[in-house]
Motif scaffolding. Structure first.
Motif, short mmCIF file in Angstrom:
data_model
loop_
_atom_site.label_atom_id
_atom_site.label_comp_id
_atom_site.label_asym_id
_atom_site.label_seq_id
_atom_site.Cartn_x
_atom_site.Cartn_y
_atom_site.Cartn_z
N GLN A 1 0.84 -1.18 0.00
CA GLN A 1 0.00 0.00 0.00
C GLN A 1 0.89 1.25 0.00
O GLN A 1 1.77 1.38 0.84
CB GLN A 1 -0.90 0.01 1.23
CG GLN A 1 -1.83 1.19 1.33
CD GLN A 1 -2.93 1.17 0.28
OE1 GLN A 1 -3.18 0.14 -0.34
NE2 GLN A 1 -3.55 2.31 0.07
N VAL A 2 0.65 2.14 -0.92
CA VAL A 2 1.42 3.37 -1.00
C VAL A 2 0.94 4.35 0.07
O VAL A 2 -0.28 4.56 0.21
CB VAL A 2 1.28 4.00 -2.39
CG1 VAL A 2 2.06 5.30 -2.46
CG2 VAL A 2 1.76 3.03 -3.47
N GLN A 3 1.86 4.93 0.79
CA GLN A 3 1.51 5.94 1.79
C GLN A 3 2.12 7.28 1.42
O GLN A 3 3.25 7.34 0.93
CB GLN A 3 1.99 5.51 3.17
CG GLN A 3 1.27 4.26 3.69
CD GLN A 3 1.71 3.88 5.09
OE1 GLN A 3 2.83 4.16 5.49
NE2 GLN A 3 0.81 3.25 5.83
N LEU A 24 6.61 10.08 -0.05
CA LEU A 24 5.94 8.84 -0.42
C LEU A 24 6.72 7.63 0.06
O LEU A 24 7.94 7.67 0.17
CB LEU A 24 5.77 8.78 -1.94
CG LEU A 24 4.80 9.80 -2.53
CD1 LEU A 24 5.48 11.10 -2.89
CD2 LEU A 24 4.09 9.21 -3.74
N SER A 25 6.00 6.56 0.33
CA SER A 25 6.63 5.33 0.82
C SER A 25 7.22 4.50 -0.32
O SER A 25 8.02 3.61 -0.07
CB SER A 25 5.61 4.49 1.59
OG SER A 25 4.54 4.11 0.74
N HIS A 26 6.80 4.81 -1.55
CA HIS A 26 7.26 4.07 -2.71
C HIS A 26 7.83 5.04 -3.73
O HIS A 26 7.50 6.22 -3.75
CB HIS A 26 6.11 3.30 -3.35
CG HIS A 26 5.62 2.14 -2.55
ND1 HIS A 26 5.14 2.26 -1.26
CD2 HIS A 26 5.52 0.82 -2.85
CE1 HIS A 26 4.77 1.08 -0.81
NE2 HIS A 26 4.99 0.19 -1.76
N CYS A 95 -1.79 15.75 -0.86
CA CYS A 95 -1.12 15.25 -2.07
C CYS A 95 -1.68 13.88 -2.43
O CYS A 95 -2.24 13.17 -1.59
CB CYS A 95 0.39 15.19 -1.89
SG CYS A 95 1.01 14.06 -0.65
N ALA A 96 -1.53 13.54 -3.70
CA ALA A 96 -2.06 12.28 -4.21
C ALA A 96 -1.19 11.78 -5.35
O ALA A 96 -0.55 12.57 -6.05
CB ALA A 96 -3.50 12.48 -4.69
N MET A 97 -1.19 10.47 -5.55
CA MET A 97 -0.41 9.88 -6.62
C MET A 97 -1.31 9.05 -7.52
O MET A 97 -2.20 8.32 -7.03
CB MET A 97 0.70 8.98 -6.07
CG MET A 97 1.66 8.50 -7.15
SD MET A 97 2.97 7.43 -6.53
CE MET A 97 2.07 5.88 -6.37
N ALA A 98 -1.08 9.15 -8.81
CA ALA A 98 -1.83 8.36 -9.77
C ALA A 98 -1.13 7.01 -9.99
O ALA A 98 0.03 6.83 -9.63
CB ALA A 98 -1.94 9.10 -11.10
N GLN A 99 -1.84 6.08 -10.58
CA GLN A 99 -1.24 4.79 -10.91
C GLN A 99 -0.39 4.86 -12.15
O GLN A 99 0.48 4.01 -12.36
CB GLN A 99 -2.34 3.75 -11.12
CG GLN A 99 -2.86 3.14 -9.84
CD GLN A 99 -3.70 1.91 -10.10
OE1 GLN A 99 -4.68 1.97 -10.83
NE2 GLN A 99 -3.32 0.79 -9.51
#
Length: 126
Positions: A1-3, A24-26, A95-99
Motif C-alpha cells: 500500500q502506498v503511503q 511517499l513510501s514508494h 497530495c495524491a499519486m496516480a497509478q
C-alpha cells in the motif's frame, strides 16, 4: 500500500511563503503526483500536478505564477512551494499519486488519483 505524508503547513501572513512536502513510501518516478486543497465547507479543489517522469506540470488559474511543484526522486518527495499567499489559499493541502503517468494539460481531477495523504493545514491571515 502506498503511503503519502504531507508536512510543512502552518500559519502565515498574506504575502508570505510556505513550502509543503509530500513524502511517499514508494518510488513514484513516471507517475503523476498532484496537490489538492479543501477549505471548510467546500469541495476538494485541484491545485496542480506534475508528471514525475519529466518536468511537465499544470496549475489552476488561481495559483499559477505563485505556486510551483517540484520533485526529488531520491528523497521520494514532491514539494509545493507557495509564494505571495492570500487568505483565500487557506485550506488543508493534500497530495495524491496516480497509478500511471500522463502529460498534465488541465487541473487535476480527483478521479485520476488513487493514493492519498491525510493533508496538512495552511492558514493565511491578513
Amino acid at each position: 500500500q502506498v503511503q503519502l505524508v504531507e508536512s510543512g503547513g502552518g500559519s502565515v501572513q498574506a504575502g508570505g511563503s510556505l513550502k509543503l512536502s509530500c513524502t511517499l513510501s514508494h518510488e513514484f518516478h513516471g507517475r503523476n503526483v498532484a496537490w489538492f486543497r479543501q477549505a471548510p465547507g467546500k469541495e476538494r479543489e485541484g491545485v496542480g500536478h506534475i508528471y514525475t517522469g519529466g518536468t511537465d506540470a499544470y496549475y489552476s488559474d488561481s495559483v499559477r505564477g505563485r505556486f510551483t511543484i517540484t520533485k526529488d526522486i531520491y528523497r521520494k518527495t514532491v514539494y509545493l512551494e507557495m509564494n505571495n499567499l492570500k487568505p483565500e489559499d487557506t485550506a488543508t493541502y493534500i497530495c495524491a499519486m496516480a497509478q500511471i503517468g500522463f502529460t498534465p494539460v488541465k487541473i487535476p481531477n480527483v478521479a485520476e488519483y488513487l493514493y492519498w495523504g491525510q493533508g496538512t493545514q495552511v492558514s493565511v491571515t491578513v
